[in-house]
Design a protein around this motif. Structure first.
Motif, short mmCIF file in Angstrom:
data_model
loop_
_atom_site.label_atom_id
_atom_site.label_comp_id
_atom_site.label_asym_id
_atom_site.label_seq_id
_atom_site.Cartn_x
_atom_site.Cartn_y
_atom_site.Cartn_z
N LEU A 1 0.81 -1.21 0.00
CA LEU A 1 0.00 0.00 0.00
C LEU A 1 0.85 1.26 0.00
O LEU A 1 0.43 2.31 -0.50
CB LEU A 1 -0.91 0.03 1.23
N GLY A 2 2.01 1.19 0.61
CA GLY A 2 2.85 2.38 0.71
C GLY A 2 4.21 2.05 1.28
O GLY A 2 4.50 0.89 1.60
N TYR A 3 5.02 3.10 1.42
CA TYR A 3 6.39 2.94 1.90
C TYR A 3 6.67 3.92 3.03
O TYR A 3 6.17 5.05 3.03
CB TYR A 3 7.38 3.20 0.76
N HIS A 4 7.48 3.44 3.97
CA HIS A 4 7.83 4.25 5.14
C HIS A 4 9.36 4.33 5.23
O HIS A 4 9.99 3.55 5.94
CB HIS A 4 7.24 3.62 6.41
N PRO A 5 9.98 5.27 4.52
CA PRO A 5 11.44 5.38 4.56
C PRO A 5 11.93 5.77 5.95
O PRO A 5 11.37 6.65 6.60
CB PRO A 5 11.75 6.50 3.55
N GLY A 6 12.94 5.07 6.41
CA GLY A 6 13.59 5.42 7.66
C GLY A 6 15.03 5.80 7.37
O GLY A 6 15.35 6.27 6.28
N GLY A 7 15.90 5.59 8.34
CA GLY A 7 17.28 5.96 8.06
C GLY A 7 18.27 5.40 9.05
O GLY A 7 17.98 5.27 10.23
N GLN A 8 19.45 5.05 8.51
CA GLN A 8 20.60 4.68 9.31
C GLN A 8 20.37 3.47 10.21
O GLN A 8 20.83 3.41 11.35
CB GLN A 8 21.07 5.87 10.14
N VAL B 1 3.20 7.51 1.00
CA VAL B 1 4.50 7.73 1.64
C VAL B 1 4.26 8.16 3.09
O VAL B 1 3.52 9.12 3.35
CB VAL B 1 5.32 8.80 0.92
N VAL B 2 4.87 7.44 4.02
CA VAL B 2 4.73 7.69 5.45
C VAL B 2 6.09 8.06 6.01
O VAL B 2 7.10 7.42 5.66
CB VAL B 2 4.21 6.42 6.17
N ILE B 3 6.17 9.07 6.86
CA ILE B 3 7.45 9.40 7.49
C ILE B 3 7.24 9.72 8.97
O ILE B 3 6.16 10.13 9.39
CB ILE B 3 8.15 10.60 6.82
N PHE B 4 8.29 9.53 9.74
CA PHE B 4 8.33 10.00 11.11
C PHE B 4 8.72 11.48 11.09
O PHE B 4 9.78 11.84 10.57
CB PHE B 4 9.39 9.24 11.92
N TYR B 5 7.89 12.33 11.67
CA TYR B 5 8.25 13.75 11.72
C TYR B 5 7.26 14.51 12.60
O TYR B 5 6.16 14.07 12.86
CB TYR B 5 8.25 14.39 10.32
N GLY B 6 7.73 15.69 13.03
CA GLY B 6 6.87 16.62 13.75
C GLY B 6 6.84 16.43 15.25
O GLY B 6 5.83 16.71 15.89
N TYR B 7 7.95 16.01 15.86
CA TYR B 7 7.97 15.75 17.30
C TYR B 7 8.11 17.06 18.08
O TYR B 7 9.04 17.25 18.87
CB TYR B 7 9.13 14.83 17.66
N LEU B 8 7.20 17.96 17.87
CA LEU B 8 7.32 19.32 18.41
C LEU B 8 7.27 19.36 19.93
O LEU B 8 7.84 20.27 20.54
CB LEU B 8 6.20 20.20 17.84
N PHE B 9 6.59 18.42 20.55
CA PHE B 9 6.38 18.47 22.00
C PHE B 9 7.39 17.63 22.77
O PHE B 9 7.27 17.49 23.98
CB PHE B 9 4.96 17.99 22.34
N GLU B 10 8.38 17.10 22.08
CA GLU B 10 9.25 16.13 22.74
C GLU B 10 10.73 16.49 22.66
O GLU B 10 11.45 16.30 23.63
CB GLU B 10 9.05 14.74 22.11
N ILE B 11 11.18 17.00 21.52
CA ILE B 11 12.62 17.17 21.34
C ILE B 11 12.95 18.60 20.95
O ILE B 11 12.09 19.36 20.53
CB ILE B 11 13.17 16.20 20.29
N SER B 12 14.21 18.96 21.10
CA SER B 12 14.63 20.35 20.94
C SER B 12 14.52 20.82 19.50
O SER B 12 14.47 20.04 18.56
CB SER B 12 16.08 20.51 21.40
N SER B 13 14.56 22.14 19.37
CA SER B 13 14.42 22.73 18.04
C SER B 13 15.64 22.52 17.17
O SER B 13 15.63 22.84 16.00
CB SER B 13 14.14 24.23 18.18
N GLN B 14 16.72 21.98 17.72
CA GLN B 14 17.90 21.69 16.90
C GLN B 14 17.89 20.26 16.39
O GLN B 14 18.87 19.80 15.80
CB GLN B 14 19.17 21.96 17.71
N SER B 15 16.80 19.56 16.58
CA SER B 15 16.72 18.17 16.16
C SER B 15 16.30 18.02 14.71
O SER B 15 16.38 16.94 14.14
CB SER B 15 15.72 17.43 17.04
N GLY B 16 15.79 19.08 14.11
CA GLY B 16 15.37 19.00 12.72
C GLY B 16 13.87 18.83 12.52
O GLY B 16 13.40 18.71 11.39
N HIS B 17 13.09 18.85 13.59
CA HIS B 17 11.65 18.59 13.48
C HIS B 17 10.79 19.86 13.48
O HIS B 17 9.59 19.78 13.70
CB HIS B 17 11.21 17.69 14.64
#
Length: 224
Positions: free
Chosen positions: A54-61, A171-187
């Protein structure tokens, strides 16, 4: 691991210069080779099992929500990050070193001599929780670039999937962790991700910090 060992200049480094063991999201070489690898993988899967996907969920590393840790606020040093930052600054300031000097209030700096901020510069706030735009523009620009570097990779991966599936798969991705991690994390480029035509679904795990028994297990991202 074999790739990071073969390409040490493309990896995240500590301020002291030792390898952090992960590829920098800003690495142009890694982006190019990762794009080719993903494209080949999706093509193989579509040719052989496409009717069942049905779709793909790219991750990394080597682990799924890899985007979260690609850039560590205390460890994101190294040539790849420096060069990406320089290229982005040249674009932001229209390739005009005088505009960069005015913004940073630093005579003589140009795009070839820029370095990433030190750990001390990244962790210093002159007004409580706020930076001073007149005196800390370098750190603010870097923090903005960290978000861009992360999002560019996700947009690239998503576009590859859409191309190889003729836009027929999600296409599914992990993103938008605004309430959990710092603003230097890329989210913190959520609007740009939401506007990306190649990304269909955002997801994430429950809170890293409050997921145990008796915890509230909150979402990291805004949820409707």
């Amino acid at each position: 691991a074999w790739w990071t060992e073969a390409n040490p200049e493309e990896c995240i480094r500590t301020e002291a210069g030792t390898s952090f063991g992960r590829v920098s999201a800003a690495s142009k070489k890694w982006r190019s080779e990762a794009e080719a690898a993903l494209r080949g993988a999706v093509r193989f899967l579509e040719d052989n099992y496409g009717d069942h996907i049905l779709g793909y969920h790219p991750g990394g590393q080597g682990y799924e929500p890899g985007a979260t840790e690609w850039i560590n606020p205390a460890e994101a040093f190294g040539p790849a990050m420096r060069d990406g930052f320089r290229d982005w600054l040249a674009q932001k300031y229209s390739d005009d070193p005088t505009a960069l000097q005015r913004a940073w209030k630093k005579v003589g700096v140009d795009f070839d001599s820029v370095t990433v901020p030190t750990s001390r510069e990244r962790s210093t706030y002159l007004h409580g929780s706020f930076r001073d735009p007149g005196r800390q523009r370098k750190s603010m620009d870097y923090q903005e670039y960290v978000q861009v570097a992360m999002v560019e990779v996700l947009e690239l991966f998503a576009h590859v999937v859409k191309e190889e599936t003729h836009r027929r798969k999600l296409v599914v991705i992990f993103y938008g962790y605004l309430f959990e991690i710092s603003s230097q994390s890329g989210h913190h480029r959520l609007t740009r991700i939401l506007e990306c035509p190649d990304i269909d679904i955002l997801c994430g795990p429950i809170s890293y910090g409050d997921r145990s028994l008796a915890g509230t297990a909150p979402f990291m991202a805004p949820v409707d």
